[in-house]
Design an enzyme around this catalytic site. Structure first.
Site, mmCIF file in Angstrom:
data_model
loop_
_atom_site.group_PDB
_atom_site.id
_atom_site.type_symbol
_atom_site.label_atom_id
_atom_site.label_comp_id
_atom_site.label_asym_id
_atom_site.label_seq_id
_atom_site.Cartn_x
_atom_site.Cartn_y
_atom_site.Cartn_z
ATOM 1 C CG HIS A 141 38.614 42.110 37.747
ATOM 2 N ND1 HIS A 141 37.882 42.340 38.886
ATOM 3 C CD2 HIS A 141 38.686 43.311 37.114
ATOM 4 C CE1 HIS A 141 37.512 43.597 38.928
ATOM 5 N NE2 HIS A 141 37.990 44.217 37.871
ATOM 6 C CG ASP A 171 37.569 40.365 41.615
ATOM 7 O OD1 ASP A 171 38.618 40.048 41.012
ATOM 8 O OD2 ASP A 171 36.913 41.378 41.328
ATOM 9 C CB SER A 244 38.417 47.256 39.160
ATOM 10 O OG SER A 244 37.194 47.194 38.492
#
Length: 497
Positions: A141, A171, A244
């Site tokens: 993402h 992911d 992230s």
């Protein structure tokens, strides 16, 4: 006043008792020839076992993460992405044009649905270097739909990164930068993690590069409602936007996970963060680099968790396993005799406690291999062999390969394409050989999408990336691109130059 006297006398008594005890302790310590054991007050037989059973962690100090950050911090990178927002209207067509409705029905955006060109969208995340020649792991993402990806090292060097591949189910994304002799992380074993164990995250929260935050493992093999293919590591490590894709370290300095998600009601950290186990990510990385796509196993069942009431109704000793809610009619499980109402207790000898564990175990198996299932049915266990099939993925989910010219860009058209794998061609039922991975410039303005299959340019069939490059090079200001989207074939006009 008289009521205060007993309190004062009690205080004086406590102080005198403390002083006398201290003097007694000092006098014992001063006596020559006595060991500390001899000078210590005697412990009763009842108190001795309690003293011996004192937990070890009570005497430990807090960990020092400084050496770990110093050694492996340089292998953690900042990832910046740019997504250019361009008008995606079909050039030359207006709501009054006879071709306007034709293109709108085929899903090509028109001025009625899309606004004018706007400023590029920017984003940031983290990543970490896993090989000295520049392969980097991050979250899908973070780099999804990015037109430009820039990687910044701790020594302030910057590199334009190539997105080798993206796997949205886990992911996980793989990047590649053109560099050598880079610092790398060590890969650990997430199966050895225990709840309560110290862990450390390094990343770029809110753009603050190489920030370290620490906490403990809250739980392992955590299934989230939105994802049944990743047994997440839950921690209380502070993870915020920008973290992230960054690594999660254990106290041995090994990466055990990729920080991926948080649970929050505010958008910021609230004490619940989740990391992808590094073994899951490494498996995805190898497949993306070697084959350009991720292959997963499937047996064709819909499953759910087993709660206390269901366990009682099925005669199980306790809640465990994955309850089969439905079975695909022609799937591997149906052929093997799996039925709705079966509870799958183990796969190849590995116990299944929660239903999410079954999805992960089957997904990691190679299509064509055999899964040994222990199934609870009619109050007793049964052993059933199932031949694992391949999970279908839409062509747009397949990532590009790295190196060797396998993925290339027809820059003039704004297309990044790659060859279709045989299985993809069969599933898409197409005669085309090239699938679009990214679009920019003219292709984006014309409404070409990732996942479209290129069939021809200006009336000529296109079989290879080289042919597409040559036809793009020789084209004029307008290009008629024949694409397949789903079950339909359409010409898309591109205005070039």
């Amino acid at each position: 006043m008289s009521q205060a006297h007993p309190v004062r006398r009690a205080v004086i008594f406590v102080v005198l008792s403390t002083v006398l005890a201290a003097c007694s302790g000092d006098s014992n310590a001063q006596q020559p020839g006595k060991s500390p054991t001899e000078s210590a007050p005697a412990v009763s037989d009842q108190a001795a076992p309690a003293a011996q059973a004192a937990p070890e962690f009570a005497t430990r100090t807090l960990p020092d993460f400084a050496p770990l950050v110093e050694k492996y911090g340089p292998a953690v990178v900042n990832v910046e992405v740019i997504q250019r927002r361009q008008s995606t209207s079909a050039p030359g067509f207006t709501p009054g044009d006879p071709f306007y409705e034709f293109f709108r029905r085929f899903g090509i955006p028109t001025p009625e649905f899309d606004g004018p060109e706007s400023a590029p969208a920017r984003g940031a995340g983290s990543g970490f270097i896993v090989s000295p020649d520049g392969y980097i792991l991050t979250n899908a993402h973070v780099v999804a739909n990015a037109d430009e990806v820039t990687v910044r090292l701790t020594d302030r060097r910057e590199f334009q990164a190539k997105v080798v591949g993206i796997d949205e189910r886990t992911d996980v994304a793989v990047l590649k930068i053109d560099a050598n002799n880079l610092p790398t992380v060590r890969i650990g074993d997430p199966s050895r993690l225990r709840p309560g164990e110290w862990v450390l995250a390094i990343g770029s929260p809110f753009g603050f590069e190489n920030s370290a935050t620490a906490g403990i493992v809250s739980a392992t093999s955590r299934a989230l409602p939105s994802d049944n293919y990743v047994p997440f590591i839950q921690t209380d490590v502070a993870v915020n936007p920008g973290n992230s894709g960054g690594p999660l370290f254990n106290m041995r300095g090994e990466v055990v996970g990729i920080n991926s998600q948080i649970f929050s009601r505010t958008g910021g950290y609230m004490g619940l963060s989740f990391a992808i186990p590094i073994d899951v990510a490494i498996n995805v990385q190898k497949q993306l680099i070697e084959t350009g796509r991720v292959v997963r196993g499937r047996i064709g069942v819909t499953i759910q968790d087993v709660n206390a009431q269901l366990a009682e109704s099925f005669g199980l000793d306790r809640p465990r396993g994955a309850l089969v809610a439905s079975v695909d009619r022609d799937g591997p499980a149906a052929k093997a005799g799996i039925q709705p109402g079966d509870v799958i207790l183990s796969v190849n000898g590995k116990p299944i406690e929660r239903f999410g564990e079954l999805s992960g175990e089957i997904a990691r198996m190679k299509p064509g291999s055999e899964a040994q299932l222990k199934v609870w049915r009619d109050g007793r266990e049964r052993n059933i062999k199932v031949s694992v099939g391949e999970m279908e993925e839409p062509p747009s989910r397949f990532a590009g390969r790295a190196g060797g010219g396998r993925t290339d860009e027809a820059a003039k058209l704004g297309l990044t394409v790659r060859p279709l794998a045989p299985q993809e061609k069969e599933r898409a039922q197409t005669q085309g050989n090239l699938v679009v991975e990214r679009v920019t410039g003219p292709a984006a303005a014309a409404g070409v999408r990732p996942g479209d299959i290129i069939l021809g340019v200006n009336g000529k069939r296109v079989e290879t990336v080289k042919e597409l490059q040559e036809l793009a090079k020789d084209s004029g200001k307008s290009v008629a691109l024949l694409i397949q989207r789903g079950d339909s074939q359409i010409f898309v006009p591109l205005r070039v130059g």
